[in-house]
Design a protein around this motif. Structure first.
Motif: not given
Length: 1177
Positions: A1007-1033
């Motif tokens: 989870f930590h590795i995936l969430v930190n990938l947002v720093k490199v791949f900061d497109s809108r779909p990626v952020l949306s996915i991360c916010l949604k599944y971050g909460r669920l996790f």
């Protein structure tokens, strides 16, 4: 309990009453389970069988003795169920225990008639248990434990008992007809049929009323099934149903809701009732005549269509052969003359209404042809001759002329005779007079008002329908022989020069449209010719049929060019039993955009489409659409490059339907140019083999048919969506067959289909060997490669459509599934498969299909092969198959997919298939956390270090364009996988706790590795996915991991600290994402923020509770966390309003190391809540 099986039938009710009355609640399930095993109703049926045999004896004494025995037996069974009924009504434990006992029975063979009757009894007696009863019954039907044969036995042998539950039977049947599962729907329809056959007139009337209500409901599926049930009843119980004909007749008032296929079924039911009983049916005949006259005289096209369909269905009932036993011999001449009079009146009426309107006349021809085909061998040949001869005699005079070098008349284009297969026969040669007729038809539209009403219109629109009628009529009259009309197979058509390359721009719009119409008529003629002669065994005829197939593929190429240059063109109709005339504007608007009509429209359309798709991707939040539904529609764009038919996809309804018999041509071998070159065939056309283009054409049509008629199991979750229009356009003949009949046809084709698929496998294996180590080999025939690739894909689609059919889940189709699997298994073990078990056949078939993995030419083929293997594998999937699936999916993900031109595969279709394949890999791998870690810590860093257009070297399918797909699947699968880790319990041993902590440690690290990938791949779909599944996790962590930490904190302090430290880093990044979303004021992202912050705040207090539980509460206090963006920079707009707290405050737990305490997570997440929380001491 042991004495129950030996108790006499007369004493059984008393014994059962004693058992049920004295059973204790604690033992109820066990006692009743034993009781249901001991009760055997089959012994009560024995007297009935004795009676059947005694009927043959002449002795009245024996017969009456048997009769009394039957009555006694039935009375005892009735008493038995009365006893059970009382127990169920007044003893709650007995009712629930009996349901539980039936539910616990797993083996199909262990289920009895008793179980079904008891479930019906409980449903009708105990209202509180109804939902539970319905649930058990549904479950048993789906699993095949309650076959229809068991229900038939119950109704036939115990109708006296079951009749008392009739209201429940009716309610259940009505409910089952609304189900989305085919087995349940089939069971419901069978209940109606059995109730009608077994019960009295009151119940029969109720059954008919219920079915009529279903028909008038307007629900498409209910309507079809109810009409099918009524059709079965009218065939099996004609005289019984005749009593309720008045009820059935009321459906005529709701015909506006019926489509042509349903009108056909309705009139078959009514006309069977009307003409089977001489006097009683007269009033139905009068009503039908009245309705048909009204429809035929209407100016509304729909009504005229219904009138034709109704009239021809009536003609079919009148013209059926009558058994000599029907009526007395004295009445025969009178009845025959009366029947002939009815027939001639009806024919005159229809003929008069048709002769001036080509569309209606064409429908009349088609309906008569379908009638002859459906009633093959059952029609009165004398009557057939009377009404058929005049129609078929029109064909040569209307459409056939003597072949002349020159044709008189002035036309838009010079007339040229083309496609002559009988050039050596100069004497008496004929031709189809197509171009002059099309010209006359076009001119006729202008001078329509001046046409002579008495003169019959001759239109090219009627050419194909009239020929279809001619060949079916000829075949029926001559015992299947088409020798009288075989000259039409090879005769030429009057067309014009079709070398259109470079000439289209110089033609006027009228000329281009004329040329398109001419090509549509020519193609439809060839399609009907193939329909007619495809089953001829003569080698010369077979060769001609294959040549006609080749002519079709050539003409389609020309038509594609003409349509591209003629935007807005509407072709002449080819199917006449649908609302196609009303649907023209939508076809006109939708067709060109999908099909690339004009380059500008194509480009703009594709841009708009991609923009819409990217927007949809942005807002989709990880909910990927189901890639299995309407697969052929979705892949139209994908196949366009390789498949010349792709551009004609949206014009399918303007082509004549190919019969299923046409696919017998697939038994011919495959002939490619490479084969010709290597084997030095000089006379290629003499070889009776299919070319790739012809194979592609046939497979494309077969796929389209199967997608329509064989519903895949996955669509069970979409309960009967409302159709925008009549969905059977282009499938008129196909829809007159049941899905099972179609599946049987495909099973018969499996051997040639396997041959073709093995040919494809060998072809692409050879291409791989040939191109190994050679870049952009100029020797590769790109066009042939694309055609073969398209054939391969369609073959895989055909196999998938068959094996994914939900009908195979029904018990009665097991033999058909077995025979299909046997064909595949036989390819690996010839002659050894006859006695294999079904599970072994599944394994062999799975292995056979797995062998094709090395040769799939495109990613989409790989995707379909994967779905095919999942469809073939049994549920649940066995261990070795699961490993193979994971290995296969990983192999496809780790493969570089390049088109023949050298470009890498990409696009929305690629992404959709990639999403599914990645899910398959992660769902089937034995260690999902390890697989996610491998992709995120190996594949993604390789991608980050690659060039701008580069990809991961380990996972070539992972590029910057496909990263959002990988990210979405990994986050979703990670979240679902941690839910399978059991929550911590106080009773867990230290080893169990350590194992769970280890799994959570890996999950949180991922989870930590995936969430930190947002720093490199900061497109809108990626952020949306991360916010949604971050909460669920985080929510899953709170629910499942925190109880574990409560009980393992003292024993495994270091592991807990490490776990919370890692999660702290992830939650900090999630907090930064919340700040980023607010700064950018992106509604799509900020919608996730409140729920996420709520979860983070809950996490703070849950950690506090965990520390309190372990007596470390004094170590917990809350500081304020600054708002930062994705890169960790402070958001200055809010900094001035906050007190400067320096770096994030930290508190040390006395039980932990001074640096990086577990409460760091708490402090920071506290700041992530709605506002600063008060500091804890």
């Amino acid at each position: 309990m042991t004495i129950v099986p030996s108790v006499k039938l007369e004493d059984l009710p008393v014994v059962v009453k004693f058992i049920l009355h004295n059973v204790k609640a604690a033992d109820a399930v066990e006692v009743i389970s034993d009781l249901r095993k001991s009760l055997d109703l089959s012994s009560c049926v024995l007297p009935l069988q004795i009676l059947g045999s005694q009927k043959k004896l002449k002795s009245q004494v024996q017969a009456s003795s048997s009769m009394s025995q039957v009555t006694t037996s039935q009375n005892c069974v009735k008493l038995l169920f009365d006893v059970i009924k009382l127990a169920v009504r007044f003893q709650k434990d007995v009712s629930e225990a009996w349901i539980k006992a039936i539910e616990n029975t797993t083996s199909v063979s262990d289920h009895k008639v008793l179980d079904l009757i008891v479930l019906l009894l409980i449903h009708s007696t105990n209202t509180k248990n109804r939902k539970q009863t319905e649930k058990v019954l549904r479950s048993k039907i789906q699993l095949g434990c309650m076959p229809e044969q068991l229900m038939q036995n119950a109704f036939q042998n115990h109708s006296m008992v079951i009749k008392d539950f009739f209201p429940s039977i009716l309610a259940l049947a009505q409910m089952f007809l609304h189900s989305a599962h085919p087995a349940i729907v089939s069971f419901g329809s069978c209940m109606y049929k059995q109730a009608f056959a077994a019960f009295d007139s009151y119940c029969q009337q109720e059954v008919v009323t219920a079915l009529v209500t279903h028909v008038c409901s307007g629900n498409e599926t209910e309507l079809d099934i109810s009409l099918d049930v009524l059709t079965d009843l009218v065939m099996l119980h004609t005289s019984l149903l005749m009593r309720y004909a008045t009820f059935v007749k009321t459906i005529l008032d709701s015909t506006q809701k019926l489509n042509p296929c349903q009108i056909r079924k309705l009139f078959y039911i009514l006309s069977t009732l009307a003409f089977s009983q001489r006097q009683e049916g007269n009033y139905i005949q009068d009503d039908m005549h009245m309705v048909i006259r009204k429809w035929l005289s209407s100016t509304v096209p729909n009504h005229k269509q219904m009138g034709i369909i109704g009239a021809v269905t009536m003609i079919g009932s009148v013209a059926l052969k009558r058994n000599e036993g029907d009526g007395s011999s004295l009445e025969r001449p009178e009845l025959n003359s009366e029947r002939d009079g009815q027939l001639s009146t009806l024919l005159e009426l229809v003929g008069f209404c048709c002769e001036q309107t080509p569309e209606v006349l064409a429908l009349y021809y088609d309906e008569l042809a379908s009638l002859i085909e459906k009633q093959k061998g059952n029609l009165d040949l004398q009557l057939l001759d009377e009404f058929g001869r005049s129609l078929v005699e029109d064909f040569p005079s209307d459409f056939v002329v003597d072949l002349n070098p020159t044709v008189d008349g002035s036309f838009l284009f010079p007339v040229k005779s083309l496609y002559n297969l009988d050039e050596d026969e100069s004497q008496g040669a004929i031709a189809i007079n197509l171009l002059p007729l099309v010209s006359q038809s076009e001119l006729g539209r202008v001078t329509d008002g001046m046409s002579n009403q008495s003169k019959r219109v001759v239109s090219p629109m009627c050419l194909s329908p009239c020929f279809r009628l001619l060949r079916l009529y000829t075949g029926e009259q001559n015992g299947g022989s088409l020798e009288e009309i075989d000259a039409l197979l090879g005769c030429p058509l009057y067309l014009t020069d079709l070398e259109v390359e470079g000439k289209l721009d110089s033609l006027s719009k009228q000329e281009r449209e004329f040329l398109c119409s001419l090509l549509f008529y020519a193609l439809n003629w060839f399609r009907e010719v193939i329909n007619a002669f495809c089953q001829q065994q003569d080698a010369e005829m077979k060769g001609k049929v294959l040549t006609r197939l080749e002519n079709i593929t050539e003409l389609q190429t020309v038509l594609g060019k003409c349509l591209a240059a003629t935007p807005g063109y509407v072709p002449p109709p080819a199917t006449f039993d649908s609302e196609v005339l009303e649907a023209v504007p939508s076809i006109n608007a939708g067709g060109p955009v999908r099909k690339r009509n004009g380059r500008k429209k194509k480009t703009d359309g594709s841009k708009a489409g991609s923009a819409d798709r990217s927007q949809a991707d942005d807002s989709s939040e990880g909910n990927q659409p189901d890639t299995e539904l309407s697969e052929l529609e979705k892949t139209a764009a994908e196949r366009e490059a390789g498949n010349p038919l792709a551009q004609l996809q949206s014009y399918r309804r303007y082509f004549r339907e190919l019969d299923l018999e046409v696919f017998t041509i697939l038994h011919c071998g495959l002939l490619t140019k490479s084969v010709l070159d290597t084997e030095m065939h000089t006379e290629a056309r003499e070889v009776v083999q299919l070319g790739p283009a012809e194979l592609c054409f046939l497979l494309d049509d077969l796929c389209w048919k199967l997608e329509h008629v064989l519903t895949p199991g996955s669509t069970r979750r979409v309960p009967f969506p409302k159709e925008r229009g009549y969905k059977d356009i282009g499938f008129s003949h196909l829809c007159q067959r049941s899905p099972k009949e179609v599946a049987m046809c495909v099973v018969k084709l499996l051997k040639p289909l396997c041959n073709h698929m093995e040919n494809m496998h060998n072809y692409f294996q050879a291409v791989v060997m040939q191109n190994r180590g050679v870049e952009d080999d100029p020797g590769t025939n790109i066009q042939e490669h694309q055609l073969m690739s398209s054939c391969y894909q369609q073959l895989l689609l055909t196999f998938r459509s068959l094996f994914a059919w939900n009908g195979f889940s029904q018990h009665e189709n097991t033999d058909l599934l077995r025979s299909a699997l046997q064909v595949l298994a036989d390819r690996l073990k010839p002659g050894e498969t006859e006695f294999l078990l079904l599970e072994e056949l599944i394994s062999e078939s799975f292995q056979y299909l797995l062998n094709f993995q090395q040769s799939v030419p495109s990613f989409h083929c790989a995707f379909i092969l994967t779905q095919l293997l999942i469809a073939v594998a049994e549920k649940p999937m066995a261990g070795w198959k699961k490993e193979k699936m994971a290995s296969l999916a990983k192999q496809f993900l780790c493969q570089s997919w390049v088109k023949p031109g050298g470009d890498r595969e990409k696009g929305s279709q690629f992404n959709s298939a990639l999403h599914t394949l990645l899910c398959v890999y992660l769902e089937h791998t034995d260690n999902i956390l390890k697989a996610i870690e491998e992709i995120s810590s190996v594949g993604v860093p390789e991608l980050i270090n690659s060039a701008k257009d580069g990809c991961s070297s380990t996972y070539p399918t992972l590029s910057r364009q496909t990263f959002p797909v990988f990210f979405r699947v990994m986050m979703a699968q990670l979240e679902s996988s941690v839910k399978s880790i059991p929550a911590g319990k106080p009773s867990d041993s230290s080893e169990v706790q350590l194992e769970k902590l280890l799994r959570w440690n890996i999950a949180v690290r991922n989870f930590h590795i995936l969430v930190n990938l947002v720093k490199v791949f900061d497109s809108r779909p990626v952020l949306s996915i991360c916010l949604k599944y971050g909460r669920l996790f985080v929510e899953a962590f709170l629910k499942l991991a925190m109880p574990l930490l409560d009980y393992s904190f003292k024993k495994h302090r270091d592991d807990v600290q490490s776990l919370l430290k890692t999660l702290q880093l992830s939650t900090r990044q999630l907090h930064h994402m919340c700040g980023h979303s607010k700064i950018h004021q992106d509604i799509g992202l900020t919608n996730h923020v409140p729920l996420l912050k709520k979860s983070l705040e809950q996490f703070v207090y849950r950690v506090k509770a965990m520390l309190a539980f372990n007596h470390c509460q004094e170590a917990f206090w809350v500081g304020i966390l600054k708002n930062r963006d994705l890169q960790g920079e402070e958001i200055l707009s809010q900094a001035s309003g906050e007190r400067d707290s320096g770096e994030e405050d930290s508190a040390e737990s006395p039980a932990e190391e001074p640096s990086g305490s577990d409460t760091d997570a708490s402090e920071e997440e506290g700041a992530a809540g709605p506002g600063p929380s008060p500091a804890e001491p």
